[in-house]
Structure formats: structure tokens, C-alpha cells
Design a protein around this motif. Structure first.
Motif, short mmCIF file in Angstrom:
data_model
loop_
_atom_site.label_atom_id
_atom_site.label_comp_id
_atom_site.label_asym_id
_atom_site.label_seq_id
_atom_site.Cartn_x
_atom_site.Cartn_y
_atom_site.Cartn_z
N HIS A 2 18.84 -32.96 52.34
CA HIS A 2 17.98 -34.07 50.93
C HIS A 2 16.46 -33.17 51.07
O HIS A 2 16.04 -33.63 49.40
N HIS B 157 16.84 -32.65 56.80
CA HIS B 157 17.59 -31.10 56.29
C HIS B 157 17.32 -30.40 55.32
O HIS B 157 16.72 -31.30 54.11
N GLY C 173 25.34 -30.65 43.45
CA GLY C 173 25.91 -30.08 44.37
C GLY C 173 25.51 -30.07 45.67
O GLY C 173 24.53 -30.48 46.91
N MET D 27 26.26 -28.91 54.70
CA MET D 27 25.42 -28.45 55.45
C MET D 27 24.85 -29.89 56.20
O MET D 27 24.43 -31.13 54.91
N ALA E 231 20.27 -50.44 49.35
CA ALA E 231 19.75 -49.55 49.15
C ALA E 231 19.34 -49.89 47.95
O ALA E 231 18.15 -48.83 47.51
N LEU E 232 20.85 -49.32 46.87
CA LEU E 232 20.99 -49.57 45.93
C LEU E 232 20.00 -50.00 44.89
O LEU E 232 19.30 -49.40 44.19
N TYR F 8 16.56 -30.75 49.18
CA TYR F 8 17.07 -29.94 47.90
C TYR F 8 17.20 -31.39 47.23
O TYR F 8 16.44 -30.98 46.15
N SER F 9 17.51 -32.15 47.34
CA SER F 9 17.49 -33.46 45.99
C SER F 9 16.07 -34.17 46.21
O SER F 9 16.10 -34.65 44.70
N TYR G 37 18.30 -41.58 54.59
CA TYR G 37 18.92 -42.43 56.10
C TYR G 37 17.76 -41.92 57.15
O TYR G 37 17.82 -40.62 57.33
N1 MSP Z 1 21.09 -43.59 51.84
C1 MSP Z 1 21.93 -43.00 51.45
C2 MSP Z 1 21.47 -43.21 49.83
C3 MSP Z 1 21.39 -44.58 49.28
S1 MSP Z 1 20.91 -44.32 48.00
C4 MSP Z 1 20.18 -45.63 46.88
C5 MSP Z 1 22.41 -41.36 51.51
N2 MSP Z 1 21.61 -40.77 52.96
S2 MSP Z 1 21.14 -39.72 52.76
O1 MSP Z 1 20.17 -39.36 53.57
O2 MSP Z 1 22.52 -38.81 53.98
O3 MSP Z 1 21.65 -38.31 51.86
C6 MSP Z 1 20.96 -38.89 51.07
C7 MSP Z 1 20.67 -37.24 50.24
O4 MSP Z 1 20.77 -36.20 50.11
C8 MSP Z 1 21.96 -37.98 49.60
O5 MSP Z 1 22.05 -37.35 47.63
C9 MSP Z 1 23.29 -36.29 49.77
O6 MSP Z 1 23.93 -36.10 48.58
C10 MSP Z 1 21.68 -35.22 50.30
N3 MSP Z 1 22.63 -34.70 51.17
C11 MSP Z 1 22.94 -34.45 52.12
N4 MSP Z 1 22.95 -33.64 52.77
C12 MSP Z 1 23.41 -32.33 51.83
C13 MSP Z 1 23.56 -31.57 51.58
N5 MSP Z 1 24.37 -30.24 52.93
N6 MSP Z 1 23.80 -30.76 50.44
C14 MSP Z 1 23.02 -31.19 49.34
N7 MSP Z 1 22.66 -32.53 49.65
C15 MSP Z 1 23.15 -33.04 50.80
O7 MSP Z 1 23.25 -41.10 51.41
#
Ligand code: MSP
Length: 512
Positions: A22, A19, A292, A301, A232-233, A24-25, A13
Motif C-alpha cells: 500500500h 503494509h 508491479g 507481500m 469503489a471506482l 508503495y502505491s 481496503y
Molecule cells: N480497494 C481496492 C482498490 C480500489 S481502487 C478503486 C484494493 N485495495 S487493496 O488495499 O487491496 O490494495 C490497494 C493497492 O495496494 C493496489 O494497487 C494493490 O495492487 C496494492 N498492493 C497491495 N499489495 C501489494 C504489493 N505487495 N505490492 C505492491 N502493491 C500491492 O485493491
């Protein structure tokens, strides 16, 4: 023919700055993409931004910007971050692109034609921050404020006309699908959570909203905006040129091998996504891995908690590869983990500077002084040489299998243990006391150089830049990387001249 491997990150998003969560993923997904590449697969790696919905609409408003102008700016931050993180992605999708809109509307039309979507009225709780609907049981009241129990985010009451997807029809078929595809959801603990959620009963899912404008319209009713998660998916197939299913990208890479996501978005990926696809007669992905969270203290976070560690600041101070290494090694994959400057500094000093960097410097400078920067003749290997070298040959298949099931922890343990063993080997064999036995001295240095080459290859998915620097010792570049060669002793084949390299990791003086 190389096997095809399609891997994705979540699309982020762009409602605020990226941060550490993000980062990390993305770093995790990049690890798998790079590993698969160097172990002989044809990899397609996708990342991007999720730009529609109420969350973004409100964020844009707060910034006094039109949604698209706002998204253009912040999406660019994520694009820049993917460069800064050295991601090897092949594409970066934005859900505001025409190719994506076309795919989403096409999918909607199929679902509607198949009778999987009907018009009704939604009344219930909605969290704009999670873009998720919650039932009464899933919310709690704290200080007169209603919040989601799972995420802690604020929920609002919504009552409006809405299209529904017949999710309830898919309950048994999903359970059957999970049963047949035992590794669809990993880690296993998450699979169990999802199965019990589905068993507890699926209700039809609201898939459109009327009360705001920022999104893709329902093709058959322009008063409705398609639910942002259905939108989104679909990125995972729109980036492959869906609905053109004869397109090479789609033909070669769908179904995806792996969606890397955080555990907070598991329900969307492991329940809704396969249900939408099965309902549209499209194959579901092969695996969803819910990792995680990165915690700050004991808390997730997140922007709303205001406890964010900025990846750019960390990278600026410590460099990218130390951060990648830390997140992969110190956060036990599948579980939550912590990052702090202190822990990162300890990790840099002990693992990267002492164990890895120092080993390389010692071996190369010993070589320079005694052999003149050449790959020495290897003599006959003794048992100790064979022992330390043969591990790589013996374990190669296991390492590949670890990664096939995302067992990142075993992979990194293998590297750390063997780096330790390599240092011990060099110390115990004392080549500096073998000046009267040059054959033996040469053999020890040969073995040590071979080990360096093998570690550089194994570490490439984790610390790509560092590995490339190390491989320069042997005049190797990115195109020469083939992980399977860790099974062999190849140095004499590669080149007889070697190069010195600079210090890889500076030790951090805690008093600085
Ligand atoms: N837009 C959706 C995802 C749509 S996928 C078709 C979304 N976006 S997000 O920006 O909020 O988060 C994206 C990814 O970052 C997610 O996998 C989320 O779990 C990861 N993280 C966001 N904060 C996190 C932590 N503090 N730790 C690890 N990953 C987390 O969700």
C-alpha cells in the motif's frame, strides 16, 4: 494558465493494517503529484479508503465490531499513514461518506435508465478477498480448495439474484478506445494483457449482491447492494463532486490524468471502469498505470500470505526519505521488486550517505573554511564546468517527457548518474589545491553549489523533506521550488549567504 493534473492512488481496503504494498502505491503517486506540481501544473491528488463489501463486513465481524465503527478505526490508520508517508494529497475520500453514496447511486440510475443494467441471476465463483467474480478457467483446485489462479485467494460458489451490467456490449467499443488511446494503459506489457483479455470475449458483469448488507443499496431496489467495485471506482469522481458536473473540481480535473494502481487491479480499472463511464456518457480517465508488486522473497507481500513488512517499522528505524528513495530507485518501475532491510541499508549507505549526503557536506564545509559560507563569484566557466552544468539544461525537457509517460526509471537514472559525475567533478577539480588561484577555487565551489541546488530540486518528488533541508543552505523554501530553474545558474540571484546543515543520512554500521 497552469495545466490541470489529476492523479489518484487506489483506495485501500481498511480490512487490516496498511503494509508496504500500500505504501508503495501511495509513494509512487505522490512522486508524480509532486513532480507535476514543481514543473508548473495545477495538481489535484486523491487517496482514500474503500470501505464497503463482504470483505470488510467479514473483517468487522471477526473483530466483533459494527462495520462502520471498524472502518472508522482502520481508515484512520490509512489517513495517518498518508501523513507518515508525507503524501501531498488534497483530499482523502472514504466510500462511507454521504457525498460518495450520492455519486454512486446517481451513476447507477444513469446506467439503469440507459438500459445498461438488467436483473437476472448470478451463479458462479466469487472471491471475497479480491471482491471479484471468476470463471471456471480462472480457478484451480489445490488440496481440495478452489482458488483463483491469478491471486491464489479462496473462491466460493455464489447463486443469487443479481443485476448485471451489459459489459458484453462494450467489447468492441473498448477495443476501439484502446486503439485510439494507445497510452491509456501503461506499461505496454499490461496493455497487451488487457487487450487480449477483452478480445477473448467479455461477459456481462454482476453488479449487485443480495446476500449481505454492508454497502450502498441499489436506488431502485433496496434488497440489492451495489457491487463494491462499481462503488469503489466511483470514488475518483465522487471526490470531484460528481454528480455536480458544473462544480469547479469536476470541470477542472475530470478526466483524471493518471490512476496509479497495482497490476492486480488492472482489469477493474482498464476494462470495467472505462466501460461504466462510456456507458454513462462520461469521459474515461486518460491513463491507468499498473505497477508491479513488492515481493517478500518471491511472493507478493499480502496479509493473506502473512509475509508483510510494516512500513511504519521501517520508517521508524530508517526514516521516511530513505524508504521513498529505495522504493523509487530500487524497484524498477513497472516490474516487481524486493525490499529487505539489508538492501535498504546498502542503498542508504551507498547512494544517500556516500553519494548525496557526503557531497553536500564536503562542498559546504569546504566553502565554510575557504569562503566563509557565501556563494562565491563565479569566474569564467571552463569546459568541465560547462559540461557538468549544461546536462541539466539539455535534459530538462526529456525529464519532463519521461514523467509524462511514467518513465520513472530513466528519471532516477539521470539523477544517480549525475550525482556520481558531480562527486567526480569535485574530486578531479581539487579546489583544495587551488588556494593560489582563488578565482578558480571560487568557480569550482560555485559549480558544486549549483549542482547541489539542482539535485535538491530533482530529488524533491522523491525525498521531499531532505530536499527542503538541502534548500535551506540557499535560504529557499517549498514555495521557491520550480523545477525549470535547474536549466539556469541562479545562485547569485538567490542569496549571497549560505547556511550549514546537519548530516542528512547517517551511514548504517552493519555491525550495530
Ligand atoms: N480497494 C481496492 C482498490 C480500489 S481502487 C478503486 C484494493 N485495495 S487493496 O488495499 O487491496 O490494495 C490497494 C493497492 O495496494 C493496489 O494497487 C494493490 O495492487 C496494492 N498492493 C497491495 N499489495 C501489494 C504489493 N505487495 N505490492 C505492491 N502493491 C500491492 O485493491
Amino acid at each position: 494558465m497552469k495545466s490541470k493534473y489529476y492523479i489518484t492512488t487506489p483506495i485501500y481496503y481498511p480490512s487490516a493494517k496498511p503494509h508496504m504494498g500500500h505504501a508503495y502505491s501511495s509513494i509512487i503517486a505522490d512522486f508524480f503529484a509532486r513532480f507535476k506540481k514543481i514543473s508548473g501544473n495545477d495538481v489535484y491528488f486523491l487517496t482514500g479508503t474503500d470501505e464497503h463489501g463482504q470483505k470488510i463486513e467479514r473483517a468487522a465481524k471477526q473483530n466483533n465490531k459494527e462495520p462502520l465503527t471498524f472502518c472508522d478505526e482502520i481508515s484512520q490508520n490509512f489517513k495517518n499513514l498518508s501523513k507518515t508517508l508525507n503524501l501531498s494529497n488534497n483530499d482523502f475520500i472514504r466510500t462511507t461518506e454521504p457525498r460518495h453514496k450520492k455519486a454512486v447511486q446517481h451513476l447507477w440510475n444513469i446506467l439503469e435508465k440507459k438500459g445498461e443494467i438488467y436483473l437476472s441471476k448470478y451463479s458462479g465463483w466469487y472471491s471475497v478477498s479480491d471482491e471479484a467474480f471468476y470463471t471456471e478457467d480462472e480457478i484451480e483446485e489445490v488440496d481440495n480448495i478452489k482458488k483463483s489462479k491469478a491471486s491464489g485467494s479462496l473462491v466460493e460458489w455464489v447463486e443469487e439474484e443479481s443485476y448485471f451490467f451489459k459489459l458484453s456490449n462494450w467489447q468492441d467499443k473498448l477495443l476501439e478506445f484502446y486503439e485510439k488511446n494507445k497510452e491509456f494503459i501503461l506499461p505496454i506489457s499490461r496493455r497487451n494483457e488487457v487487450i487480449s483479455f477483452v478480445k477473448s470475449g467479455l461477459k456481462d458483469l454482476s453488479v449487485s449482491r443480495k446476500s449481505f448488507k454492508w454497502g450502498i443499496t441499489v436506488p431502485t431496489n433496496e434488497n440489492h447492494i451495489i457491487y463494491v467495485w462499481l462503488d469503489a471506482l466511483t470514488n475518483y469522481i465522487s471526490a470531484l463532486n460528481y454528480p455536480d458536473t458544473s462544480h469547479n473540481l469536476y470541470k477542472n480535473f475530470w478526466p483524471a490524468n493518471l490512476h496509479v494502481i497495482g497490476k492486480d487491479i488492472l482489469r477493474f480499472h482498464a476494462v470495467y471502469w472505462p466501460a461504466f463511464l462510456l456507458a454513462a456518457d462520461i469521459k474515461p480517465p486518460l491513463r491507468v498505470y499498473g505497477h508491479g508488486w513488492i515481493l517478500a522473497g518471491d511472493e507478493k507481500m499480502s496479509k493473506s500470505k502473512g509475509n508483510i513488512l510494516d512500513p511504519l517499522e521501517i520508517i521508524d528505524k530508517y526514516g521516511l526519505d530513505p524508504l521513498r528513495y529505495y522504493l523509487i530507485k530500487e524497484v524498477s518501475f513497472g516490474n516487481d521488486g524486493n525490499i529487505s532491510k539489508e538492501k535498504l541499508e546498502n542503498c542508504i549507505n551507498s547512494d544517500l550517505a556516500n553519494n548525496f549526503g557526503n557531497f553536500i557536506q564536503r562542498v559546504v564545509s569546504f566553502n565554510e573554511k575557504n569562503i566563509g559560507l557565501k556563494i562565491p563569484e563565479k569566474g569564467n566557466f571552463n569546459n568541465k564546468d560547462l559540461k557538468i552544468l549544461s546536462v541539466f539544461e539539455k535534459e530538462y525537457n526529456n525529464l519532463v517527457n519521461f514523467i509524462d509517460t511514467q518513465n520513472l526509471n530513466l528519471y532516477i537514472n539521470f539523477i544517480v548518474d549525475n550525482l556520481f559525475a558531480a562527486n567526480k567533478y569535485f574530486n578531479d577539480e581539487e579546489p583544495w589545491n587551488k588556494k593560489n588561484d582563488l578565482k578558480r577555487l571560487n568557480t569550482i565551489v560555485y559549480v558544486a553549489l549549483e549542482l547541489i541546488r539542482k539535485f535538491a530540486l530533482l530529488l524533491y518528488p522523491i525525498t521531499p523533506d531532505t530536499s527542503l533541508k538541502v534548500l535551506k543552505i540557499f535560504n529557499m523554501n517549498e514555495n521557491d521550488i520550480n523545477l525549470a530553474t535547474i536549466k539556469n545558474h541562479e545562485l547569485n540571484k538567490i542569496n549571497s549567504k549560505i547556511n550549514k546543515i546537519g548530516i542528512l543520512f547517517k551511514k548504517i554500521d552493519k555491525n550495530d
